[in-house]
Design an enzyme around this catalytic site. Sequence first.
Site, mmCIF file in Angstrom:
data_model
loop_
_atom_site.group_PDB
_atom_site.id
_atom_site.type_symbol
_atom_site.label_atom_id
_atom_site.label_comp_id
_atom_site.label_asym_id
_atom_site.label_seq_id
_atom_site.Cartn_x
_atom_site.Cartn_y
_atom_site.Cartn_z
ATOM 1 N N LYS A 7 -11.314 0.541 -9.043
ATOM 2 C CA LYS A 7 -10.220 -0.024 -9.842
ATOM 3 C C LYS A 7 -9.976 -1.471 -9.420
ATOM 4 O O LYS A 7 -9.819 -2.371 -10.257
ATOM 5 C CB LYS A 7 -8.944 0.809 -9.663
ATOM 6 C CG LYS A 7 -9.044 2.208 -10.236
ATOM 7 C CD LYS A 7 -9.242 2.165 -11.744
ATOM 8 C CE LYS A 7 -9.569 3.503 -12.352
ATOM 9 N NZ LYS A 7 -9.908 3.452 -13.767
ATOM 10 N N SER A 61 -4.596 1.444 -11.412
ATOM 11 C CA SER A 61 -3.864 2.497 -10.703
ATOM 12 C C SER A 61 -3.043 1.910 -9.570
ATOM 13 O O SER A 61 -3.408 0.884 -8.984
ATOM 14 C CB SER A 61 -4.901 3.479 -10.143
ATOM 15 O OG SER A 61 -4.307 4.320 -9.199
ATOM 16 N N TYR A 82 -12.899 5.385 -5.099
ATOM 17 C CA TYR A 82 -12.239 5.358 -6.412
ATOM 18 C C TYR A 82 -11.322 4.146 -6.509
ATOM 19 O O TYR A 82 -11.365 3.392 -7.487
ATOM 20 C CB TYR A 82 -11.439 6.655 -6.637
ATOM 21 C CG TYR A 82 -10.475 6.564 -7.799
ATOM 22 C CD1 TYR A 82 -10.939 6.566 -9.110
ATOM 23 C CD2 TYR A 82 -9.092 6.438 -7.588
ATOM 24 C CE1 TYR A 82 -10.053 6.455 -10.177
ATOM 25 C CE2 TYR A 82 -8.208 6.333 -8.655
ATOM 26 C CZ TYR A 82 -8.687 6.335 -9.944
ATOM 27 O OH TYR A 82 -7.807 6.215 -10.995
#
Length: 336
Positions: free
Chosen positions: A151, A123, A147
């Site tokens: 990643k 991302s 989050y």
Amino acid sequence: MILVTGGAGYIGSHTCIELLAAGYEIAVLDDYSNSRPEAVKRVQEIAGKTFPVYEGDVRDEALLDKIFKAHDISCIIHFAGLKAVGESVSIPVEYYDNNLNSSLALCKAMKKHNTTRLIFSSSATVYKDGNPMPLDEESDTGCTNPYGWTKYMSEQIFTDAAKANEGWTIALLRYFNPIGAHASGKIGEDPKGIPNNLMPFITQTAIGKIDKLQVFGDDYDTPDGTGVRDYIHVVDLAKGHVAAVAFCEAQSGVHAINLGTGNGTSVLEMVQAFEKVTGVSVPRQIVARRPGDIATCYASCAKAERLLGWKAEKTLEDMVKDSWFWQNSNPNGYEE
Ligand code: NAD
Ligand code: UFG
């Protein structure tokens, strides 16, 4: 065969269609924690093809063993994971557990079963705030929420595993803001509960499920004061994965690649585009900034074009039109 984890989800379902259209054989693994079997059914209808579907958790190593024994998996596309930034701040341990342990389980399965290629859903959130725009793959990385760290850490796990295992090829695809839906109106984004992202908020406001769109801040240092993002049509994004599969067949090593359009669109520009294309008005109110949001984020997509021979083709109008068609055709998403 390509194993698609999270293949029932928003980006995964669109990618399955493009993979099948390109002639690849696929198997899907999904635990339906954020999706429904109906999505897979519709993928099969659109593609006119069936494929093996496994219901289960990517962290379940015995299940992975079973899948890798049943099929000759040459490549994995790893979409499965938890993805809500705000939720990751409230339940960080669940995010680290799901997103990191699934990456580790796949590395172990790859080693055990001699699979050498993996494409990972990363991302734009791995880029640090404060980089000059556009963001290229050399921009500084660093995250502000759990989050994002999952990643970032998964990228590191795959990078180290590839260094230690000769012949592995890993594509770390850093998505910008996927919106839109398949032109058939049969599959699209189906957020459970209150949406997190701008486009579902716009369509659900337009359809009357939500009273007003809240515009999070109009005092950013952007042309109209609202946040600017690089929105990409999910079908373009899906085609980027097909290009990445071919790239991984021909290359080795680890490659971080942005998938965006290179264009920035503000919240108000998006609302205006929506109203123009659909003729439906979106009641809105300006409210305070959302904590953690940044002013501007858009990609340089030169590397994707150079390495993958891929470029986003759909316009903002296509994105808006297809999002609206999906929402209108399925007011309650995949729910009966
Ligand atoms: P999604 O929630 O629609 O799809 C993820 C799928 O994975 C769901 O079907 C869910 O049921 C499944 N899943 C979750 N944990 C699982 C597990 N442990 N085992 C098996 N299945 C599991 O999300 P999406 O928007 O399609 O995103 C796909 C990937 O792309 C995610 O990894 C996400 O973090 C990443 N990503 C998404 C965006 C975005 O804005 N949508 C942006 C950047 C990156
Ligand atoms: N916005 C509003 N009102 C809303 C929702 C969003 O004004 O109701 C604004 C946001 O403030 C932002 C823009 O619309 O300026 C886009 O917001 P999204 O929530 O749609 O997307 P983000 O860029 O915040 O985040 C998305 C994904 C993340 C991913 C990130 C970078 O949700 O998972 O892109 O790729 F990490």
